[in-house]
Design an enzyme around this catalytic site. Structure first.
Site, PDB file in Angstrom:
ATOM      1  N   LYS A   1       0.844  -1.126  -0.062  1.00 20.02           N
ATOM      2  CA  LYS A   1       0.216  -0.160  -0.080  1.00 20.02           C
ATOM      3  C   LYS A   1       0.960   1.180   0.019  1.00 20.02           C
ATOM      4  O   LYS A   1       1.889   1.272   0.814  1.00 20.02           O
ATOM      5  CB  LYS A   1      -0.999   0.042   1.345  1.00 20.02           C
ATOM      6  CG  LYS A   1      -1.679   1.304   1.406  1.00 20.02           C
ATOM      7  CD  LYS A   1      -3.159   0.994   0.537  1.00 20.02           C
ATOM      8  CE  LYS A   1      -3.864   2.235   0.314  1.00 20.02           C
ATOM      9  NZ  LYS A   1      -3.250   3.098  -0.947  1.00 20.02           N
TER      10      LYS A   1
ATOM     11  N   LYS B   1       5.634   3.259   8.138  1.00 20.89           N
ATOM     12  CA  LYS B   1       4.292   4.149   8.592  1.00 20.89           C
ATOM     13  C   LYS B   1       3.445   3.173   8.297  1.00 20.89           C
ATOM     14  O   LYS B   1       2.467   3.308   9.243  1.00 20.89           O
ATOM     15  CB  LYS B   1       4.270   5.116   7.351  1.00 20.89           C
ATOM     16  CG  LYS B   1       3.010   6.103   7.347  1.00 20.89           C
ATOM     17  CD  LYS B   1       3.077   6.943   5.909  1.00 20.89           C
ATOM     18  CE  LYS B   1       4.286   7.556   5.363  1.00 20.89           C
ATOM     19  NZ  LYS B   1       3.915   8.479   4.464  1.00 20.89           N
TER      20      LYS B   1
ATOM     21  N   LYS C   1       5.216   1.624  -3.225  1.00 22.77           N
ATOM     22  CA  LYS C   1       5.342   3.123  -3.830  1.00 22.77           C
ATOM     23  C   LYS C   1       5.742   3.180  -5.305  1.00 22.77           C
ATOM     24  O   LYS C   1       5.956   2.157  -5.686  1.00 22.77           O
ATOM     25  CB  LYS C   1       6.412   3.781  -3.036  1.00 22.77           C
ATOM     26  CG  LYS C   1       6.318   5.564  -3.045  1.00 22.77           C
ATOM     27  CD  LYS C   1       5.257   5.948  -2.205  1.00 22.77           C
ATOM     28  CE  LYS C   1       4.692   7.406  -2.048  1.00 22.77           C
ATOM     29  NZ  LYS C   1       4.096   8.210  -1.313  1.00 22.77           N
TER      30      LYS C   1
ATOM     31  N   ASP D   1       0.002  11.101  -4.191  1.00 24.69           N
ATOM     32  CA  ASP D   1       1.188  11.667  -3.499  1.00 24.69           C
ATOM     33  C   ASP D   1       1.307  13.061  -4.527  1.00 24.69           C
ATOM     34  O   ASP D   1       0.451  13.224  -5.169  1.00 24.69           O
ATOM     35  CB  ASP D   1       2.337  10.590  -4.000  1.00 24.69           C
ATOM     36  CG  ASP D   1       3.536  11.058  -2.835  1.00 24.69           C
ATOM     37  OD1 ASP D   1       3.488  10.815  -1.434  1.00 24.69           O
ATOM     38  OD2 ASP D   1       4.391  11.768  -3.140  1.00 24.69           O
TER      39      ASP D   1
ATOM     40  N   THR E   1      -4.585  13.537   5.345  1.00 25.66           N
ATOM     41  CA  THR E   1      -2.998  13.603   5.870  1.00 25.66           C
ATOM     42  C   THR E   1      -2.734  15.044   6.473  1.00 25.66           C
ATOM     43  O   THR E   1      -2.133  14.964   7.509  1.00 25.66           O
ATOM     44  CB  THR E   1      -2.046  13.601   4.539  1.00 25.66           C
ATOM     45  OG1 THR E   1      -2.528  12.748   3.693  1.00 25.66           O
ATOM     46  CG2 THR E   1      -0.623  13.429   4.933  1.00 25.66           C
TER      47      THR E   1
ATOM     48  N   ASN F   1      -2.226  19.171  -1.620  1.00 25.33           N
ATOM     49  CA  ASN F   1      -3.048  18.563  -0.732  1.00 25.33           C
ATOM     50  C   ASN F   1      -2.747  18.643   0.728  1.00 25.33           C
ATOM     51  O   ASN F   1      -3.739  18.912   1.644  1.00 25.33           O
ATOM     52  CB  ASN F   1      -3.342  17.089  -1.258  1.00 25.33           C
ATOM     53  CG  ASN F   1      -4.253  16.253  -0.296  1.00 25.33           C
ATOM     54  OD1 ASN F   1      -3.699  15.692   0.546  1.00 25.33           O
ATOM     55  ND2 ASN F   1      -5.326  16.479  -0.456  1.00 25.33           N
TER      56      ASN F   1
ATOM     57  N   SER G   1      -6.755   5.894   3.895  1.00 26.21           N
ATOM     58  CA  SER G   1      -6.800   4.863   2.662  1.00 26.21           C
ATOM     59  C   SER G   1      -7.032   3.566   3.120  1.00 26.21           C
ATOM     60  O   SER G   1      -7.868   3.026   2.524  1.00 26.21           O
ATOM     61  CB  SER G   1      -5.475   4.823   1.892  1.00 26.21           C
ATOM     62  OG  SER G   1      -5.197   6.124   1.287  1.00 26.21           O
TER      63      SER G   1
HETATM   64  P1  NDP Z   1       0.596  18.057  -4.000  1.00 22.22           P
HETATM   65  O1  NDP Z   1       1.269  17.781  -5.331  1.00 22.22           O
HETATM   66  O2  NDP Z   1      -0.333  18.261  -3.756  1.00 22.22           O
HETATM   67  O3  NDP Z   1       1.706  19.317  -3.402  1.00 22.22           O
HETATM   68  C1  NDP Z   1       3.006  19.376  -3.471  1.00 22.22           C
HETATM   69  C2  NDP Z   1       3.402  20.609  -2.947  1.00 22.22           C
HETATM   70  O4  NDP Z   1       4.716  20.737  -2.749  1.00 22.22           O
HETATM   71  C3  NDP Z   1       3.207  21.708  -3.970  1.00 22.22           C
HETATM   72  O5  NDP Z   1       3.035  22.803  -3.535  1.00 22.22           O
HETATM   73  C4  NDP Z   1       4.524  21.614  -4.699  1.00 22.22           C
HETATM   74  O6  NDP Z   1       4.889  22.904  -5.311  1.00 22.22           O
HETATM   75  C5  NDP Z   1       5.594  21.458  -3.420  1.00 22.22           C
HETATM   76  N1  NDP Z   1       6.747  20.767  -4.025  1.00 22.22           N
HETATM   77  C6  NDP Z   1       6.730  19.610  -4.839  1.00 22.22           C
HETATM   78  N2  NDP Z   1       7.975  19.418  -5.205  1.00 22.22           N
HETATM   79  C7  NDP Z   1       8.701  20.489  -4.638  1.00 22.22           C
HETATM   80  C8  NDP Z   1      10.124  20.709  -4.511  1.00 22.22           C
HETATM   81  N3  NDP Z   1      11.127  19.819  -5.303  1.00 22.22           N
HETATM   82  N4  NDP Z   1      10.577  21.741  -4.006  1.00 22.22           N
HETATM   83  C9  NDP Z   1       9.595  22.696  -3.490  1.00 22.22           C
HETATM   84  N5  NDP Z   1       8.307  22.440  -3.456  1.00 22.22           N
HETATM   85  C10 NDP Z   1       7.796  21.251  -3.968  1.00 22.22           C
HETATM   86  O7  NDP Z   1       1.263  16.809  -3.075  1.00 22.22           O
HETATM   87  P2  NDP Z   1       0.767  16.362  -1.710  1.00 22.22           P
HETATM   88  O8  NDP Z   1       0.396  17.519  -0.878  1.00 22.22           O
HETATM   89  O9  NDP Z   1       0.057  15.282  -1.589  1.00 22.22           O
HETATM   90  O10 NDP Z   1       2.363  16.151  -0.925  1.00 22.22           O
HETATM   91  C11 NDP Z   1       3.204  16.849  -0.374  1.00 22.22           C
HETATM   92  C12 NDP Z   1       4.226  15.736   0.416  1.00 22.22           C
HETATM   93  O11 NDP Z   1       3.317  15.312   1.416  1.00 22.22           O
HETATM   94  C13 NDP Z   1       5.089  14.839  -0.067  1.00 22.22           C
HETATM   95  O12 NDP Z   1       6.023  14.762   0.425  1.00 22.22           O
HETATM   96  C14 NDP Z   1       4.204  13.633  -0.183  1.00 22.22           C
HETATM   97  O13 NDP Z   1       4.924  12.529  -0.149  1.00 22.22           O
HETATM   98  C15 NDP Z   1       3.983  13.867   1.289  1.00 22.22           C
HETATM   99  N6  NDP Z   1       2.403  12.872   1.727  1.00 22.22           N
HETATM  100  C16 NDP Z   1       1.509  12.858   1.037  1.00 22.22           C
HETATM  101  C17 NDP Z   1       0.287  12.277   1.518  1.00 22.22           C
HETATM  102  C18 NDP Z   1      -0.861  12.204   0.623  1.00 22.22           C
HETATM  103  O14 NDP Z   1      -2.002  11.888   1.061  1.00 22.22           O
HETATM  104  N7  NDP Z   1      -1.188  13.030  -0.447  1.00 22.22           N
HETATM  105  C19 NDP Z   1       0.239  11.355   2.515  1.00 22.22           C
HETATM  106  C20 NDP Z   1       1.635  11.426   3.256  1.00 22.22           C
HETATM  107  C21 NDP Z   1       2.636  12.160   2.886  1.00 22.22           C
HETATM  108  P3  NDP Z   1       4.882  23.012  -6.992  1.00 22.22           P
HETATM  109  O15 NDP Z   1       3.365  23.150  -7.277  1.00 22.22           O
HETATM  110  O16 NDP Z   1       5.585  24.246  -7.094  1.00 22.22           O
HETATM  111  O17 NDP Z   1       5.486  21.849  -7.382  1.00 22.22           O
HETATM  112  O1  2IT Z   2       3.253   9.123   1.650  1.00 22.92           O
HETATM  113  C1  2IT Z   2       1.861   8.397   1.796  1.00 22.92           C
HETATM  114  O2  2IT Z   2       1.772   8.103   2.812  1.00 22.92           O
HETATM  115  C2  2IT Z   2       0.857   8.817   0.644  1.00 22.92           C
HETATM  116  N1  2IT Z   2       1.251   9.539  -0.346  1.00 22.92           N
HETATM  117  C3  2IT Z   2      -0.427   8.197   0.982  1.00 22.92           C
HETATM  118  C4  2IT Z   2      -0.507   6.598   0.596  1.00 22.92           C
HETATM  119  C5  2IT Z   2      -1.762   6.071   0.637  1.00 22.92           C
HETATM  120  O3  2IT Z   2      -1.889   4.665   0.017  1.00 22.92           O
HETATM  121  O4  2IT Z   2      -2.721   6.811   0.878  1.00 22.92           O
END
Ligand code: NDP
Ligand code: 2IT
Length: 448
Positions: A92, A116, A128, A168, A211, A243, A380
């Site tokens: 997952k 995690k 992943k 992600d 998240t 997100n 999830s």
């Molecule tokens: P989104 O795509 O919704 O948002 C990503 C954000 O991070 C954007 O603001 C983006 O800016 C910025 N970003 C991405 N890459 C870079 C970079 N190289 N340098 C600076 N800023 C950057 O993704 P999420 O919000 O889903 O994910 C954000 C983080 O949270 C990630 O690390 C992800 O692995 C983690 N995560 C997400 C989960 C989920 O359920 N979605 C669960 C657990 C962890 P820009 O638009 O300019 O690229």
């Molecule tokens: O990093 C993470 O935990 C996620 N992007 C969410 C993974 C999931 O299966 O909901």
């Protein structure tokens, strides 16, 4: 750096085999170092080569993704799925679409995900995937064409009881919808093979928020336990504006804090009156624009180029929610100098190892990613349960379960840290608490 020969050899062997994968080695080093006290007490791990097996993915798939863009040109991207460890449940973990995606990033995320998912207490193994495809600037049709091509290969590797991807970076509701549609078309099956689905076709209420909300529930519990304090009246900085960042900002605000800054990869905004989240949502979720556009709605706010400058802003609580290694030792020093009391990670591995250790040494409430951001994957897991039962729970039911899960994850992490002799070392607390369950399951299931 290592105290035991066994752990040292496992790491050195990993370096030899994966010398060009720096993110993967960084995550492995952080985990292995902190597992030492546990490994010392459990000689059966060395005897059964559990660490060697734990760091080696069960399966790693790389594939070609060809599709046609709006100009009629053929585009070729690379797709990945790592199926890291299935000893406590089906693989997952999310899919990341970002030009920086490579094997190292997918493997670091997969390894983190194993621990995690174990911490959530739900039966989920770790995986992943993703692609170097960049959704930015692409039309909806191009994103659909890419997602369909990606799933045309991925479908043969996944399944509701085998491997369940989700979102992600760069993969949200739109992408999951296209991916799910293609899976269903190929397999002629309506099953919970992806999570983060739309509410009308099996998605769970509160998964979108999970998240960010979960991060704040974890932080609130940590503040209460470790500092007898809360979000109320605090100044908060949230990096990112995707997100995770958006719903962290929303929940922190609901809990009585003022979020003064958010960012994207180009720069950050500072709004001393508190971020207007409706504006950020309109820019990011509706228009898919840049955070700089906030000034068009709120002219009194300030914008600065360069995402890293955000850590210079004095705050009580910092929530890094963008990406790996966005916060280094220099940033950590500035945050501590400015009096930060808590740093909890919404992104995966946003702090470098040096920065994380600096927070721990300076008695900052530190929420390591695999514990603090587990609310997304936990919800999830709740979506998978609802799909299996063919039922839907209400928003409040899911939110309540999420809150309980995050409270338990904090307490489990914290109590493990306390038992190791340093209540602030939540990094070791989370790694050992997550690993213990995986190691026991691996031992019980025999050599494979
Ligand atoms: P989104 O795509 O919704 O948002 C990503 C954000 O991070 C954007 O603001 C983006 O800016 C910025 N970003 C991405 N890459 C870079 C970079 N190289 N340098 C600076 N800023 C950057 O993704 P999420 O919000 O889903 O994910 C954000 C983080 O949270 C990630 O690390 C992800 O692995 C983690 N995560 C997400 C989960 C989920 O359920 N979605 C669960 C657990 C962890 P820009 O638009 O300019 O690229
Ligand atoms: O990093 C993470 O935990 C996620 N992007 C969410 C993974 C999931 O299966 O909901």
């Amino acid at each position: 750096m290592f105290k035991t020969n066994y752990v040292k050899h496992v790491y050195e062997d990993l370096v030899k085999k994966n010398s060009n994968e720096k993110e993967f080695l960084q995550a492995a080093l952080e985990i292995l170092e902190s597992l030492e006290p546990y490994v010392e007490k459990h000689p059966e791990l060395e005897k059964n080569k559990v660490l060697e097996r734990f760091v080696e993915p069960e399966r790693f798939v790389q594939f070609r993704v060809s599709w046609v863009d709006d100009r009629g040109e053929v585009q070729v991207n690379r797709g990945y799925r790592v199926q890291y460890n299935s000893c406590i449940g089906p693989y997952k973990g999310g899919l990341r679409f970002h030009p920086s995606v490579n094997a190292s990033i997918i493997k670091f995320l997969g390894l983190e995900q194993v621990l995690k998912n174990s911490l959530t207490s739900l039966p989920m193994g770790g995986g992943k995937g993703g692609s170097d495809f960049d959704p930015k600037g692409k039309s909806d049709r191009e994103v659909m064409a890419f997602c369909q091509a990606f799933m045309t290969e991925l479908y043969r590797h996944i399944g509701a009881d085998t491997d369940v991807p989700a979102g992600d970076i760069g993969v949200g509701g739109r992408e999951v919808g296209y991916l799910y549609g293609q899976y269903k078309r190929i397999r002629n099956e309506s099953v919970g093979v992806l999570t983060g689905k739309g509410l009308s076709f099996g998605g769970s209420l509160a998964r979108t928020e999970a998240t960010g909300y979960g991060l704040c529930y974890f932080t609130e519990e940590a503040l209460k336990t470790m500092k007898e304090d809360s979000f109320k009246g605090k100044t908060v900085v949230v990096s990112g504006s995707g997100n995770v960042a958006i719903y962290a900002c929303q929940k922190a605000t609901q809990l009585g804090a003022k979020v003064v800054a958010m960012s994207d990869s180009n720069g950050f905004i500072y709004d001393e009156n508190g971020i207007n989240l409706d504006v950020v949502k309109d820019i990011k979720e509706v228009k898919r624009g840049r955070i700089k556009d906030y000034l068009l709605y709120v002219p009194s706010a300030k914008y600065q180029e360069g995402a890293k400058g955000i850590w210079q802003i004095p705050c009580d609580i910092a929530l890094p929610c963008a990406t790996q290694n966005e916060l280094d030792l220099e940033d950590a020093k500035v945050l501590v100098k400015n009096g930060v009391m808590a740093v909890c990670e919404g992104a995966n591995m946003p702090s470098t190892l040096e920065a994380a250790k600096y927070f721990i040494e300076h008695k900052v409430v530190y929420g390591p990613a695999k514990a603090a951001n587990a609310g997304g994957v936990a919800t999830s897991g709740l979506e998978m349960s609802q799909n299996s039962m063919r039922m839907n729970w209400s928003f409040d039911e899911v939110d309540q379960k999420l809150k309980e899960i995050m409270t338990n994850i904090f307490q489990n992490t914290y109590q493990t840290a306390v038992s190791l002799g340093n209540a602030y070392d939540t990094l070791a607390g989370a790694n050992i608490a997550g690993f213990e369950k995986v190691a026991k399951a691996m031992l019980a299931q025999g050599i494979y």
